[in-house]
Design a protein around this motif. Structure first.
Motif, PDB file in Angstrom:
ATOM      1  N   ALA A  55      84.561  60.442  28.750  1.00 59.56           N
ATOM      2  CA  ALA A  55      83.991  59.909  30.004  1.00 59.56           C
ATOM      3  C   ALA A  55      82.784  59.199  30.058  1.00 59.56           C
ATOM      4  O   ALA A  55      82.693  58.339  30.922  1.00 59.56           O
ATOM      5  CB  ALA A  55      83.729  61.431  30.841  1.00 59.56           C
ATOM      6  N   ILE A  56      82.052  59.407  29.109  1.00 55.23           N
ATOM      7  CA  ILE A  56      80.779  58.628  29.038  1.00 55.23           C
ATOM      8  C   ILE A  56      81.086  57.264  28.522  1.00 55.23           C
ATOM      9  O   ILE A  56      80.391  56.197  29.112  1.00 55.23           O
ATOM     10  CB  ILE A  56      79.827  59.367  28.133  1.00 55.23           C
ATOM     11  CG1 ILE A  56      78.951  60.640  28.702  1.00 55.23           C
ATOM     12  CG2 ILE A  56      78.550  58.127  27.591  1.00 55.23           C
ATOM     13  CD1 ILE A  56      78.278  61.365  27.837  1.00 55.23           C
ATOM     14  N   ASN A  57      82.097  56.922  27.824  1.00 51.30           N
ATOM     15  CA  ASN A  57      82.643  55.599  27.416  1.00 51.30           C
ATOM     16  C   ASN A  57      82.960  55.023  28.862  1.00 51.30           C
ATOM     17  O   ASN A  57      82.829  54.059  28.901  1.00 51.30           O
ATOM     18  CB  ASN A  57      83.738  56.046  26.395  1.00 51.30           C
ATOM     19  CG  ASN A  57      83.116  55.447  25.202  1.00 51.30           C
ATOM     20  OD1 ASN A  57      82.165  54.753  24.700  1.00 51.30           O
ATOM     21  ND2 ASN A  57      83.998  56.024  24.115  1.00 51.30           N
ATOM     22  N   GLY A  58      84.008  55.919  29.508  1.00 55.12           N
ATOM     23  CA  GLY A  58      84.599  55.153  30.675  1.00 55.12           C
ATOM     24  C   GLY A  58      83.468  54.924  31.501  1.00 55.12           C
ATOM     25  O   GLY A  58      83.603  53.801  32.264  1.00 55.12           O
ATOM     26  N   LEU A  59      82.437  55.660  31.848  1.00 57.15           N
ATOM     27  CA  LEU A  59      81.143  55.203  32.691  1.00 57.15           C
ATOM     28  C   LEU A  59      80.501  54.138  32.059  1.00 57.15           C
ATOM     29  O   LEU A  59      79.835  53.305  32.862  1.00 57.15           O
ATOM     30  CB  LEU A  59      80.006  56.492  32.781  1.00 57.15           C
ATOM     31  CG  LEU A  59      78.896  56.289  33.613  1.00 57.15           C
ATOM     32  CD1 LEU A  59      79.350  55.981  34.920  1.00 57.15           C
ATOM     33  CD2 LEU A  59      77.947  57.654  33.231  1.00 57.15           C
ATOM     34  N   THR A  60      80.350  53.967  30.637  1.00 58.01           N
ATOM     35  CA  THR A  60      79.555  52.901  30.320  1.00 58.01           C
ATOM     36  C   THR A  60      80.404  51.592  30.645  1.00 58.01           C
ATOM     37  O   THR A  60      79.914  50.610  30.922  1.00 58.01           O
ATOM     38  CB  THR A  60      79.652  52.867  28.749  1.00 58.01           C
ATOM     39  OG1 THR A  60      78.964  54.060  28.251  1.00 58.01           O
ATOM     40  CG2 THR A  60      78.855  51.841  28.012  1.00 58.01           C
ATOM     41  N   ALA A  61      81.644  51.787  30.524  1.00 53.53           N
ATOM     42  CA  ALA A  61      82.636  50.527  30.743  1.00 53.53           C
ATOM     43  C   ALA A  61      82.290  50.245  32.211  1.00 53.53           C
ATOM     44  O   ALA A  61      82.157  48.851  32.821  1.00 53.53           O
ATOM     45  CB  ALA A  61      84.021  50.627  30.678  1.00 53.53           C
ATOM     46  N   THR A 125      90.363  48.745  15.554  1.00 56.48           N
ATOM     47  CA  THR A 125      89.460  47.677  16.322  1.00 56.48           C
ATOM     48  C   THR A 125      88.503  48.077  17.046  1.00 56.48           C
ATOM     49  O   THR A 125      87.314  47.536  16.952  1.00 56.48           O
ATOM     50  CB  THR A 125      90.485  46.703  17.510  1.00 56.48           C
ATOM     51  OG1 THR A 125      90.989  47.635  18.185  1.00 56.48           O
ATOM     52  CG2 THR A 125      91.514  45.970  16.383  1.00 56.48           C
ATOM     53  N   HIS A 126      88.696  49.439  17.728  1.00 59.34           N
ATOM     54  CA  HIS A 126      87.543  50.018  18.295  1.00 59.34           C
ATOM     55  C   HIS A 126      86.325  50.420  17.318  1.00 59.34           C
ATOM     56  O   HIS A 126      85.271  50.406  17.497  1.00 59.34           O
ATOM     57  CB  HIS A 126      88.051  51.230  18.937  1.00 59.34           C
ATOM     58  CG  HIS A 126      86.950  52.163  19.447  1.00 59.34           C
ATOM     59  ND1 HIS A 126      86.567  52.105  20.813  1.00 59.34           N
ATOM     60  CD2 HIS A 126      86.573  53.389  19.016  1.00 59.34           C
ATOM     61  CE1 HIS A 126      85.385  53.059  20.659  1.00 59.34           C
ATOM     62  NE2 HIS A 126      85.583  53.822  19.786  1.00 59.34           N
ATOM     63  N   ILE A 127      86.676  51.212  16.220  1.00 57.73           N
ATOM     64  CA  ILE A 127      85.804  51.417  15.226  1.00 57.73           C
ATOM     65  C   ILE A 127      85.000  50.127  14.468  1.00 57.73           C
ATOM     66  O   ILE A 127      83.773  49.987  14.501  1.00 57.73           O
ATOM     67  CB  ILE A 127      86.158  52.083  14.031  1.00 57.73           C
ATOM     68  CG1 ILE A 127      86.773  53.673  14.427  1.00 57.73           C
ATOM     69  CG2 ILE A 127      85.482  52.393  12.896  1.00 57.73           C
ATOM     70  CD1 ILE A 127      87.524  54.348  13.598  1.00 57.73           C
ATOM     71  N   ALA A 128      85.847  49.031  14.190  1.00 59.80           N
ATOM     72  CA  ALA A 128      85.097  47.948  13.794  1.00 59.80           C
ATOM     73  C   ALA A 128      84.192  47.369  14.709  1.00 59.80           C
ATOM     74  O   ALA A 128      83.157  46.917  14.404  1.00 59.80           O
ATOM     75  CB  ALA A 128      86.107  47.075  13.337  1.00 59.80           C
ATOM     76  N   LEU A 129      84.638  47.139  15.905  1.00 56.34           N
ATOM     77  CA  LEU A 129      83.945  46.360  16.939  1.00 56.34           C
ATOM     78  C   LEU A 129      82.701  47.251  17.375  1.00 56.34           C
ATOM     79  O   LEU A 129      81.502  46.795  17.876  1.00 56.34           O
ATOM     80  CB  LEU A 129      84.741  45.887  18.014  1.00 56.34           C
ATOM     81  CG  LEU A 129      85.606  44.914  17.651  1.00 56.34           C
ATOM     82  CD1 LEU A 129      86.590  44.474  18.832  1.00 56.34           C
ATOM     83  CD2 LEU A 129      84.753  43.570  17.263  1.00 56.34           C
ATOM     84  N   VAL A 168      86.178  50.675  26.560  1.00 50.50           N
ATOM     85  CA  VAL A 168      87.345  50.994  27.266  1.00 50.50           C
ATOM     86  C   VAL A 168      88.363  51.561  26.267  1.00 50.50           C
ATOM     87  O   VAL A 168      89.056  52.510  26.425  1.00 50.50           O
ATOM     88  CB  VAL A 168      88.224  49.865  27.976  1.00 50.50           C
ATOM     89  CG1 VAL A 168      89.667  49.667  28.342  1.00 50.50           C
ATOM     90  CG2 VAL A 168      87.279  49.308  29.049  1.00 50.50           C
ATOM     91  N   THR A 169      88.364  51.048  24.964  1.00 47.05           N
ATOM     92  CA  THR A 169      89.079  51.515  23.926  1.00 47.05           C
ATOM     93  C   THR A 169      88.889  52.773  23.433  1.00 47.05           C
ATOM     94  O   THR A 169      89.693  53.684  23.032  1.00 47.05           O
ATOM     95  CB  THR A 169      89.452  50.482  22.645  1.00 47.05           C
ATOM     96  OG1 THR A 169      87.971  50.251  22.247  1.00 47.05           O
ATOM     97  CG2 THR A 169      90.036  49.289  22.962  1.00 47.05           C
ATOM     98  N   GLY A 170      87.516  53.094  23.545  1.00 47.93           N
ATOM     99  CA  GLY A 170      87.107  54.680  23.311  1.00 47.93           C
ATOM    100  C   GLY A 170      87.922  55.535  24.375  1.00 47.93           C
ATOM    101  O   GLY A 170      88.180  56.627  23.857  1.00 47.93           O
ATOM    102  N   VAL A 171      87.829  55.286  25.423  1.00 44.37           N
ATOM    103  CA  VAL A 171      88.615  56.214  26.385  1.00 44.37           C
ATOM    104  C   VAL A 171      90.220  56.268  26.042  1.00 44.37           C
ATOM    105  O   VAL A 171      90.864  57.318  26.105  1.00 44.37           O
ATOM    106  CB  VAL A 171      88.612  55.680  27.639  1.00 44.37           C
ATOM    107  CG1 VAL A 171      89.377  56.533  28.977  1.00 44.37           C
ATOM    108  CG2 VAL A 171      87.112  55.587  28.364  1.00 44.37           C
ATOM    109  N   ILE A 172      90.718  54.863  25.632  1.00 45.84           N
ATOM    110  CA  ILE A 172      92.190  54.893  25.268  1.00 45.84           C
ATOM    111  C   ILE A 172      92.480  55.646  24.117  1.00 45.84           C
ATOM    112  O   ILE A 172      93.446  56.657  24.052  1.00 45.84           O
ATOM    113  CB  ILE A 172      92.714  53.403  25.110  1.00 45.84           C
ATOM    114  CG1 ILE A 172      92.538  52.872  26.551  1.00 45.84           C
ATOM    115  CG2 ILE A 172      93.981  53.546  24.680  1.00 45.84           C
ATOM    116  CD1 ILE A 172      92.750  51.221  26.305  1.00 45.84           C
TER     117      ILE A 172
END
Length: 182
Positions: A55-61, A125-129, A168-172
């Motif tokens: 949810a924090i990732n989503g809030l960040t987005a 891609t999420h981890i690398a980026l 966004v990909t953190g949430v996905i």
């Protein structure tokens, strides 16, 4: 063009940017594999954290998009507040992520077939980026606080989509793996 004084002020932060850009990913990688129970700490698994940090990732987005809209409307004060809050959210996310992995076993993705490939492409891609974006965020922020606005704008054009993708990909990733949490 940024004046010499602003560039010199910015350079004062470079050692910190380099250090943090190296230390944070290494610390996360190391701590990811450290379990507090291995050192005699009787800590309950923090299994409640993944939906919170997702949810924090989503809030960040959301904050990133709102900050982008604010600066497009030339609302600098709101932009600064939103961006500072987004950085704060990223720090809180990171602390929770590490705490979870230091107290809990990693969850394995249970999907099969094409969805498994999709999951791992998004995850990798999420981890690398998420590693790549650290110096970009720090440089972008430093250029803003040192009033190097033109240089800030240049790098922000790169930082914004990278950071938004990571958020966004953190949430996905969470949504895709959540059925497999114990």
């Amino acid at each position: 063009m940024a004046n010499l004084e602003n560039i010199q002020n910015e350079k004062k932060y470079n050692k910190w940017i380099v250090a943090l850009s190296i230390v944070i990913p290494i610390a996360v990688a190391v701590l990811f594999n450290v379990k507090l129970s291995d050192f005699g700490f009787n800590v309950a698994p923090l299994t409640f954290l993944p939906p919170i940090y997702a949810a924090i990732n989503g809030l960040t987005a959301i904050l990133l998009v709102l900050a982008f809209l604010a600066i497009k409307k030339k609302n600098i004060v709101l932009h600064k507040k939103l961006m500072t809050t987004a950085i704060g959210c990223s720090v809180v996310f990171l602390l929770m992520y590490v705490a979870y992995h230091m107290t809990s076993d990693s969850t394995k993705f249970g999907g099969e077939g094409a969805i498994r490939s999709v999951y791992f492409i998004i995850l990798i891609t999420h981890i690398a980026l998420s590693i790549v974006v650290i110096p970009f965020v720090l440089i972008t922020y430093v250029r803003a606080i040192t009033n190097n606005i033109e240089r800030h704008k240049k790098i922000a054009r790169i930082t914004f989509p990278l950071w938004l993708y990571v958020a966004v990909t953190g949430v996905i990733v969470y949504l895709m793996i959540s059925p497999y949490y114990i």
